[in-house]
Write a protein that holds these residues in place. Sequence first.
Motif, short mmCIF file in Angstrom:
data_model
loop_
_atom_site.label_atom_id
_atom_site.label_comp_id
_atom_site.label_asym_id
_atom_site.label_seq_id
_atom_site.Cartn_x
_atom_site.Cartn_y
_atom_site.Cartn_z
N CYS A 84 44.78 61.45 41.06
CA CYS A 84 44.13 60.97 39.83
C CYS A 84 43.69 59.51 39.98
N VAL A 85 44.51 58.69 40.62
CA VAL A 85 44.12 57.30 40.88
C VAL A 85 42.88 57.26 41.77
N MET A 86 42.84 58.11 42.78
CA MET A 86 41.70 58.17 43.68
C MET A 86 40.45 58.67 42.96
N LEU A 87 40.63 59.61 42.02
CA LEU A 87 39.50 60.11 41.24
C LEU A 87 38.91 59.01 40.35
N ILE A 88 39.79 58.21 39.75
CA ILE A 88 39.32 57.09 38.92
C ILE A 88 38.55 56.09 39.78
N TYR A 89 39.07 55.81 40.96
CA TYR A 89 38.39 54.90 41.89
C TYR A 89 37.02 55.46 42.28
N ALA A 90 36.97 56.77 42.53
CA ALA A 90 35.71 57.41 42.94
C ALA A 90 34.66 57.32 41.84
N PHE A 93 33.66 53.41 42.12
CA PHE A 93 33.31 52.83 43.41
C PHE A 93 33.05 53.87 44.49
N GLY A 94 33.03 55.14 44.12
CA GLY A 94 32.89 56.20 45.10
C GLY A 94 31.50 56.29 45.70
N GLU A 95 31.43 56.94 46.85
CA GLU A 95 30.15 57.15 47.53
C GLU A 95 29.40 58.29 46.85
N TRP A 103 33.19 61.18 46.69
CA TRP A 103 33.84 60.79 47.94
C TRP A 103 34.28 59.32 47.89
N ILE A 104 35.37 59.05 48.57
CA ILE A 104 35.82 57.68 48.77
C ILE A 104 36.17 57.52 50.25
N SER A 105 36.25 56.28 50.69
CA SER A 105 36.58 55.99 52.08
C SER A 105 37.94 55.32 52.14
N VAL A 106 38.86 55.90 52.92
CA VAL A 106 40.20 55.35 53.10
C VAL A 106 40.41 55.09 54.59
N LEU A 111 37.07 60.86 52.17
CA LEU A 111 37.88 61.89 51.53
C LEU A 111 37.25 62.32 50.22
N GLN A 112 37.56 63.53 49.82
CA GLN A 112 37.14 64.05 48.52
C GLN A 112 38.40 64.20 47.66
N PRO A 113 38.65 63.27 46.73
CA PRO A 113 39.89 63.28 45.94
C PRO A 113 40.12 64.57 45.16
N SER A 114 39.05 65.26 44.79
CA SER A 114 39.22 66.49 44.01
C SER A 114 39.98 67.55 44.79
#
Length: 425
Positions: A84-90, A93-95, A103-106, A111-114
């Motif tokens: 959920c934190v990664m989804l909020i970030y996406a 600030f997500g790609e 998508w986000i970059s770690v 990665l795809q947080p979903s």
Amino acid sequence: MEAKKSILKGDKYLWGTYFALCFVSVISMYSASGTLSYGSGDTFDPVLRHALFLAAGTLLVYLIHRVHYKWLRIAGFPLLVVACVMLIYALFFGEKINAAARWISVFGIRLQPSELAKMGVVITISYFLAKGQCENGVDNKAFKKTLLAVLVPCLLIFTENLSTTLLIGTMAFCMMLVAGVSLKKLGLLLVLALTFVLGVLYAAKKLDTDNTAEQKRNLFTKVVHRANTWNERLTFFSDKEEIPEYFKATEDDNYQTHHACMAIANSHGIGVGPGNSRERDYLPQAYSDFIYAIIIEESGILGGLLVMFLYLSILFRALRNAKKCTHAFPAFLMLGIAMLIVFQAIINMAVATSLIPVTGQPLPLISRGGTSVVITCCYFGMMLSISRYAAMEGENGNPDAERAAVVAEEPVPEDISAPNPNLTD
């Protein structure tokens, strides 16, 4: 043979299905990745990259299937929170690809947080539904916790990926039905969910405008910015003419579905043979969202049916294993995972054959995509762990002595005491 038995534990049929899907995946990827090969200048680069993900995923399957399933419930809720934190970030600030921030970059890895959210949801609600078992099915407290565990990630995913939201919701609905949630509650929940989705689509259609400045001022269109795309896909799907897609001219509106239908028609029912696809060079996402159309083009109707059978057999095998579990948690988790994989496969195959509007769901384990492939491999490892440790009986109909000995030796968490409500008599 003895060495093989000592390495691969759990349900051998699930192992066989997994390796069969991996084989189909590599062959299909080689055939469907023509545009990627042309772009990279290396014929084997896309398939080798995909094979590398499958190899890493197979290692995860092996490692996870040797971990007792009781540890999974401990990891479920933390995984859901992190997702959920990664989804909020996406969202912020997500790609963005195709106007969707998924998508986000770690550490340089995309990665795809979903995908992580789906795993977190299925483990968490399996725990809540098992913990809340009572004489009347599921108590109200567990039902509310289950709704919250589904609602939060779904709302975070909804604006960027409607199909994933519907996939998670459908899986959760079916799990609640299996767990014994009252039909009255489920009926009310279904009405509310449909009302919400239809309301969003209707509002988006009414507020649709070509004025860019007005779109920016409208809070609704800014938040639910893909609603017009959803409406366009639904409108295009519902306004189809009686003329077969194969005979229509290729236009921007029907480019994907048109070439998918041409791929299927080009098979002539028997297929053109591996590596002989014509539409792979024209069909967008031939290696991902529409890879099933390429499979039919090259291997014919029988090949398409074989792939469909492999996925459906996962669900039937999961049901068989779930009925052997003495406790509710492993039974619910086994079914939830199987439903996620199979429902997603059905959506992908239905899109490729123009039975439903276009979505962005890949074909599990077969389509190109690192996060999706790795997460699907983890699902197989979890199902194999459950089949190894939680099955009530061994393959010969007698208590599995090996499993009992392993359980006695390994320090594992206490299981949820709730019995499996669907236990075989």
